[in-house]
Design a protein around this motif. Structure first.
Motif, PDB file in Angstrom:
ATOM      1  N   SER A  85       1.292  -3.356   8.747  1.00 24.08           N
ATOM      2  CA  SER A  85       1.905  -2.907   9.995  1.00 24.08           C
ATOM      3  C   SER A  85       0.874  -2.876  11.119  1.00 24.08           C
ATOM      4  N   GLY A 114      10.518  -4.645  11.990  1.00 23.97           N
ATOM      5  CA  GLY A 114       9.930  -3.645  11.108  1.00 23.97           C
ATOM      6  C   GLY A 114      10.917  -3.190  10.048  1.00 23.97           C
ATOM      7  N   GLU A 127      -0.212   2.436   5.779  1.00 23.59           N
ATOM      8  CA  GLU A 127       0.019   1.374   6.744  1.00 23.59           C
ATOM      9  C   GLU A 127      -1.325   0.746   7.112  1.00 23.59           C
ATOM     10  N   SER A 129      -3.353  -2.537   9.173  1.00 28.20           N
ATOM     11  CA  SER A 129      -3.308  -3.598  10.181  1.00 28.20           C
ATOM     12  C   SER A 129      -4.545  -4.469  10.045  1.00 28.20           C
TER      13      SER A 129
END
Length: 244
Positions: A85, A114, A127, A129
């Protein structure tokens, strides 16, 4: 290490995890990647896995039911779950190192706008990234993480020390590399690399790494200067040159 990848597009995963280093690791029984198609768990007769968001807004949101059931199918409640994410923790060497010590990982790849927030509320995934930009889905990001993590698993790399000398892991950007021929279009390999003097070669590599890191990644350079490292007299002399 056993890895489950939950995705709407399983065809994106297979070619990557079956090739090169990852493929060899799988063949040698070091790494196992189980790709799960979330569509297989939808109760919608059209195999639909998304719907419009409550409250309005652009795009579609992945529905809770097929994702819940896909997670349950791999016993995700007993494993470390990662949701790729853009709002997650930025991937760094500390996180990669932590993940490499795990025996079981689950990667949940989102798509569209999402996933239903209730998936996150219930399953509490981490989460993650890989950068401040948006991808079409989480598949590419998941493969980046898997590749980076696999490199730190013992026996995956042919040379156990390889990753320790590479950019970032050593604290410095990696020094320049050369191979045959010695001269190509008038450009020569630095003489020190041909000398056979391992000590001088080491110092040349260290100096080049310092030079490149200070120039291109000042953030890494400042972090390297703050860390307590065991350097010998000659290495300290080189380091001091770049401090001045």
């Amino acid at each position: 290490m056993d890895i489950d990848v939950l995705t709407l597009f399983p065809e994106m995963i297979g070619p990557v995890v079956g090739a090169s280093m990852l493929g060899r690791a799988a063949k040698n029984g070091i790494l196992s990647v189980n790709v799960v198609n979330i569509r297989d768990f939808t109760q919608n007769k059209h195999r639909k896995t998304d719907d419009t968001p409550f409250g309005g807004g652009a795009g579609m949101v992945m529905s809770a039911q097929p994702v819940f059931d896909a997670l349950r199918s791999v016993n995700a409640e007993q494993k470390r779950i990662l949701y790729m994410s853009p709002r997650g923790r930025k991937l760094d060497r500390q996180l990669i190192s932590d993940l490499s010590a795990e025996q079981k990982l689950v990667f949940l790849c989102g798509h569209y706008e999402g996933i239903d927030e209730r998936i996150i509320d219930y399953w509490q995934p981490e989460e993650v990234s890989i950068g401040d930009y948006i991808l079409t889905g989480g598949e590419l990001a998941a493969m980046v993480v898997i590749d980076a993590v696999a490199r730190l698993i013992p026996s995956v790399l042919g040379n156990a020390a390889s990753h320790e000398e590479e950019s970032v892991y050593s604290g410095l950007i990696e020094y320049p590399q050369y191979t045959k021929p010695r001269v190509y279009e008038g450009m020569e390999v630095p003489e020190v690399l041909l000398s056979g003097n391992h000590r001088q070669i080491h110092l040349w590599k260290f100096e080049k790494s310092c030079e490149i890191t200070k120039e291109r990644r000042p953030d890494l350079w400042q972090a390297f200067l703050k860390e307590e490292r065991e350097l010998d007299k000659e290495e300290k002399k080189i380091l001091q040159k770049f401090r001045d």
